[in-house]
Design a protein around this motif. Structure first.
Motif, PDB file in Angstrom:
ATOM      1  N   PRO A 134     -55.157  30.458 -34.149  1.00  0.00           N
ATOM      2  CA  PRO A 134     -53.839  30.296 -33.519  1.00  0.00           C
ATOM      3  C   PRO A 134     -53.288  31.604 -32.948  1.00  0.00           C
ATOM      4  O   PRO A 134     -52.619  31.578 -31.911  1.00  0.00           O
ATOM      5  N   GLU A 135     -53.587  32.724 -33.584  1.00  0.00           N
ATOM      6  CA  GLU A 135     -53.076  34.006 -33.095  1.00  0.00           C
ATOM      7  C   GLU A 135     -53.583  34.315 -31.696  1.00  0.00           C
ATOM      8  O   GLU A 135     -52.851  34.772 -30.829  1.00  0.00           O
ATOM      9  N   ARG A 136     -54.861  34.039 -31.472  1.00  0.00           N
ATOM     10  CA  ARG A 136     -55.435  34.292 -30.149  1.00  0.00           C
ATOM     11  C   ARG A 136     -54.943  33.259 -29.131  1.00  0.00           C
ATOM     12  O   ARG A 136     -54.827  33.569 -27.945  1.00  0.00           O
ATOM     13  N   VAL A 137     -54.665  32.055 -29.595  1.00  0.00           N
ATOM     14  CA  VAL A 137     -54.120  31.035 -28.692  1.00  0.00           C
ATOM     15  C   VAL A 137     -52.745  31.489 -28.184  1.00  0.00           C
ATOM     16  O   VAL A 137     -52.470  31.418 -26.988  1.00  0.00           O
ATOM     17  N   VAL A 138     -51.919  31.975 -29.102  1.00  0.00           N
ATOM     18  CA  VAL A 138     -50.578  32.447 -28.738  1.00  0.00           C
ATOM     19  C   VAL A 138     -50.672  33.586 -27.723  1.00  0.00           C
ATOM     20  O   VAL A 138     -49.901  33.662 -26.772  1.00  0.00           O
ATOM     21  N   LYS A 139     -51.659  34.457 -27.890  1.00  0.00           N
ATOM     22  CA  LYS A 139     -51.832  35.591 -26.973  1.00  0.00           C
ATOM     23  C   LYS A 139     -52.439  35.171 -25.638  1.00  0.00           C
ATOM     24  O   LYS A 139     -52.590  35.996 -24.741  1.00  0.00           O
ATOM     25  N   GLY A 140     -52.838  33.921 -25.520  1.00  0.00           N
ATOM     26  CA  GLY A 140     -53.461  33.456 -24.278  1.00  0.00           C
ATOM     27  C   GLY A 140     -54.917  33.857 -24.173  1.00  0.00           C
ATOM     28  O   GLY A 140     -55.491  33.923 -23.092  1.00  0.00           O
ATOM     29  N   GLU A 141     -55.526  34.104 -25.331  1.00  0.00           N
ATOM     30  CA  GLU A 141     -56.934  34.526 -25.320  1.00  0.00           C
ATOM     31  C   GLU A 141     -57.884  33.404 -25.721  1.00  0.00           C
ATOM     32  O   GLU A 141     -59.099  33.588 -25.704  1.00  0.00           O
ATOM     33  N   MET A 142     -57.318  32.278 -26.134  1.00  0.00           N
ATOM     34  CA  MET A 142     -58.183  31.190 -26.588  1.00  0.00           C
ATOM     35  C   MET A 142     -57.619  29.859 -26.120  1.00  0.00           C
ATOM     36  O   MET A 142     -56.406  29.674 -26.085  1.00  0.00           O
ATOM     37  N   LEU A 168     -58.287  13.434 -31.205  1.00  0.00           N
ATOM     38  CA  LEU A 168     -58.444  14.586 -32.093  1.00  0.00           C
ATOM     39  C   LEU A 168     -58.510  14.130 -33.543  1.00  0.00           C
ATOM     40  O   LEU A 168     -57.611  13.454 -34.034  1.00  0.00           O
ATOM     41  N   LEU A 169     -59.596  14.507 -34.224  1.00  0.00           N
ATOM     42  CA  LEU A 169     -59.755  14.129 -35.629  1.00  0.00           C
ATOM     43  C   LEU A 169     -59.302  15.261 -36.554  1.00  0.00           C
ATOM     44  O   LEU A 169     -58.726  15.011 -37.609  1.00  0.00           O
ATOM     45  N   GLY A 170     -59.567  16.489 -36.142  1.00  0.00           N
ATOM     46  CA  GLY A 170     -59.196  17.598 -37.010  1.00  0.00           C
ATOM     47  C   GLY A 170     -59.300  18.940 -36.323  1.00  0.00           C
ATOM     48  O   GLY A 170     -59.976  19.073 -35.305  1.00  0.00           O
ATOM     49  N   VAL A 171     -58.589  19.906 -36.879  1.00  0.00           N
ATOM     50  CA  VAL A 171     -58.669  21.283 -36.394  1.00  0.00           C
ATOM     51  C   VAL A 171     -58.939  22.171 -37.605  1.00  0.00           C
ATOM     52  O   VAL A 171     -58.171  22.181 -38.558  1.00  0.00           O
ATOM     53  N   ILE A 172     -60.076  22.872 -37.565  1.00  0.00           N
ATOM     54  CA  ILE A 172     -60.445  23.737 -38.689  1.00  0.00           C
ATOM     55  C   ILE A 172     -60.211  25.186 -38.256  1.00  0.00           C
ATOM     56  O   ILE A 172     -60.792  25.636 -37.262  1.00  0.00           O
ATOM     57  N   PRO A 173     -59.342  25.897 -38.972  1.00  0.00           N
ATOM     58  CA  PRO A 173     -59.083  27.274 -38.569  1.00  0.00           C
ATOM     59  C   PRO A 173     -60.279  28.176 -38.841  1.00  0.00           C
ATOM     60  O   PRO A 173     -61.070  27.912 -39.755  1.00  0.00           O
ATOM     61  N   GLU A 174     -60.441  29.189 -38.015  1.00  0.00           N
ATOM     62  CA  GLU A 174     -61.422  30.245 -38.276  1.00  0.00           C
ATOM     63  C   GLU A 174     -61.081  30.806 -39.654  1.00  0.00           C
ATOM     64  O   GLU A 174     -59.933  31.168 -39.907  1.00  0.00           O
ATOM     65  N   SER A 175     -62.050  30.840 -40.548  1.00  0.00           N
ATOM     66  CA  SER A 175     -61.697  31.156 -41.929  1.00  0.00           C
ATOM     67  C   SER A 175     -62.813  31.896 -42.659  1.00  0.00           C
ATOM     68  O   SER A 175     -63.990  31.593 -42.484  1.00  0.00           O
ATOM     69  N   GLN A 176     -62.410  32.843 -43.469  1.00  0.00           N
ATOM     70  CA  GLN A 176     -63.359  33.571 -44.315  1.00  0.00           C
ATOM     71  C   GLN A 176     -64.040  32.622 -45.295  1.00  0.00           C
ATOM     72  O   GLN A 176     -65.168  32.853 -45.720  1.00  0.00           O
ATOM     73  N   ALA A 177     -63.320  31.570 -45.626  1.00  0.00           N
ATOM     74  CA  ALA A 177     -63.803  30.653 -46.670  1.00  0.00           C
ATOM     75  C   ALA A 177     -65.123  29.986 -46.276  1.00  0.00           C
ATOM     76  O   ALA A 177     -65.935  29.673 -47.147  1.00  0.00           O
ATOM     77  N   VAL A 178     -65.336  29.813 -44.953  1.00  0.00           N
ATOM     78  CA  VAL A 178     -66.552  29.111 -44.511  1.00  0.00           C
ATOM     79  C   VAL A 178     -67.810  29.907 -44.857  1.00  0.00           C
ATOM     80  O   VAL A 178     -68.775  29.370 -45.402  1.00  0.00           O
ATOM     81  N   LEU A 179     -67.788  31.207 -44.578  1.00  0.00           N
ATOM     82  CA  LEU A 179     -68.944  32.049 -44.903  1.00  0.00           C
ATOM     83  C   LEU A 179     -69.118  32.173 -46.421  1.00  0.00           C
ATOM     84  O   LEU A 179     -70.235  32.098 -46.936  1.00  0.00           O
ATOM     85  N   LEU A 194     -52.103  24.973 -37.083  1.00  0.00           N
ATOM     86  CA  LEU A 194     -52.122  25.096 -35.630  1.00  0.00           C
ATOM     87  C   LEU A 194     -51.287  26.281 -35.160  1.00  0.00           C
ATOM     88  O   LEU A 194     -51.421  26.730 -34.026  1.00  0.00           O
ATOM     89  N   ASN A 195     -50.391  26.737 -36.021  1.00  0.00           N
ATOM     90  CA  ASN A 195     -49.497  27.814 -35.607  1.00  0.00           C
ATOM     91  C   ASN A 195     -49.742  29.074 -36.413  1.00  0.00           C
ATOM     92  O   ASN A 195     -50.318  29.031 -37.501  1.00  0.00           O
ATOM     93  N   VAL A 196     -49.283  30.182 -35.843  1.00  0.00           N
ATOM     94  CA  VAL A 196     -49.465  31.465 -36.514  1.00  0.00           C
ATOM     95  C   VAL A 196     -48.623  31.487 -37.775  1.00  0.00           C
ATOM     96  O   VAL A 196     -47.446  31.147 -37.749  1.00  0.00           O
ATOM     97  N   GLU A 197     -49.280  31.851 -38.868  1.00  0.00           N
ATOM     98  CA  GLU A 197     -48.580  31.930 -40.134  1.00  0.00           C
ATOM     99  C   GLU A 197     -47.643  33.141 -40.114  1.00  0.00           C
ATOM    100  O   GLU A 197     -48.049  34.245 -39.760  1.00  0.00           O
TER     101      GLU A 197
END
Lengths: 86, 269
Positions: free
Chosen positions: B184-192, B206-217, B255-258
């Motif tokens: 979401p941070e990059r989306v707000v900046k217009g980079e994504m 739309l079924l789901g949105v998974i944030p980029e996350s450290q937890a996945v790795l 979906l939004n910047v925390e």
């Protein structure tokens, strides 16, 4: 460039560029997907015929087939002639 | 009758296997008998993500060739009672899957299971086509990035023309969009590309949105499907995704910047 312009410079963000590019290519590819297999060959053949008379580039001919109803399909041929070769 | 769901994308590396593992596990956690099949012949990886790589004895191709039966090849998950994995073969023969063979196995599984999740390989070769051919529903995994969106559109074309449902004139495959690695941070900046942008281009639900996350790795490092990390943003986003897949109406999160509090800003975290 004045100092004011520097601060005002609104560099177009890359996400909106990405969106525009995608909308165009996706529309183009969907169109192609729904057209018959012979269309690319037809396009090449038409291009070859026109080249006998006028020197044109590959992207100056576009052929599209639109199905307007079950009985009727319209083949649209668009050729851009170079200005100096009229 | 079992529901067959293919997890597909066209492009590689967008999170198909991570999503198959998470969603399959999530459905099984709800008590449905679920099997996840790895269709990536030659490049088996679902077993690693599920943490059962050392328990593989027989595989999908062995079953198709009659060298083992399903009971011998399926691996029962140690965490969730109702969850099974059918690993891919490591053979280099890309055409090891036949349509008839796959159909026979799916029919056999359908008698016993509620959900069959098909983890598709990348690309549009025979393995990917086989994974989507028998599907009732499709989860199209997409990153907010140009090549991934384009390939997803290509796969949507295949779903509507090259599947069994299309060939037999049955109602089409139900298509779902799963947006992964969303920042979401990059989306707000217009980079994504935003959720709305991708939704508008692909025009599927739309079924789901998974944030980029450290937890996945972290999850893949330890062989635990990320949905079991219920504390994490990605884990919660997958739980929401599963709920929607099962027909529940769940609002979208992440979906939004925390907004970071003062303490968090100073001390990080």
């Amino acid at each position: 460039m004045s100092l004011l312009d520097y601060f005002r410079s609104t560099k177009k963000n890359t996400a909106s560029t990405a969106k525009e590019r995608l909308q165009i290519i996706v529309a183009h590819e969907r169109n192609r997907r729904n057209s018959p297999d012979y269309l690319p060959q037809l396009e090449r053949d038409i291009l070859a015929v026109i080249r006998k008379y006028v020197d044109i580039a590959d992207d100056q001919v576009s052929v599209s087939l639109e199905k307007s109803s079950d009985e009727l399909s319209v083949l649209e041929l668009n050729v851009t002639f170079p200005d100096d070769k009229k | 009758m079992a529901k067959i769901i293919v997890v597909t994308s066209g492009k590689g590396g967008v999170g198909k296997t991570t999503s198959s593992a998470a969603i399959g596990t999530g459905i099984a956690m709800r008590g449905f008998k679920t099997v996840i099949i790895d269709f990536d012949i030659g490049l088996r990886n679902l077993d690693l993500i599920m943490g059962c790589e050392r328990r593989v004895v027989y595989d999908f191709v062995n079953v198709i060739n009659g060298e083992a039966n399903l009971k011998q090849a399926m691996i029962k998950d140690k965490r969730i009672d109702t969850l099974f994995i059918l690993p891919a073969s490591q053979t280099r023969d890309k055409d090891a899957l036949s349509k008839e063979g796959v159909e026979r196995i799916l029919n056999e599984l359908a008698e016993e299971f509620d959900y069959i999740i098909c983890d598709s390989p990348a690309g549009i070769e025979s393995g990917a086509m086989m994974a989507l051919y028998f599907a009732d529903e499709a989860i199209v995994v997409t990153n907010p990035e140009v090549s991934s969106v384009r390939d997803s559109d290509r796969i949507l074309g295949m779903l509507s023309s090259k599947s069994r449902r299309a060939e037999q004139g049955l109602p089409g495959i139900k298509e779902h969009l799963l947006l992964t690695r969303y920042n979401p941070e990059r989306v707000v900046k217009g980079e994504m590309l935003s959720v709305e942008d991708v939704g508008e281009i692909l025009a599927i639900k739309l079924l789901g949105v998974i944030p980029e996350s450290q937890a996945v790795l972290n999850a893949s490092n330890s062989g635990t499907p990320v949905i079991l990390d219920e504390e994490s943003d990605a884990g919660q986003a997958y739980l929401d995704t599963v709920a929607r897949l099962l027909g529940e109406d769940v609002p979208f999160r992440f979906l939004n910047v925390e907004k970071k509090g003062l303490l968090k800003r100073i001390f990080g975290g």
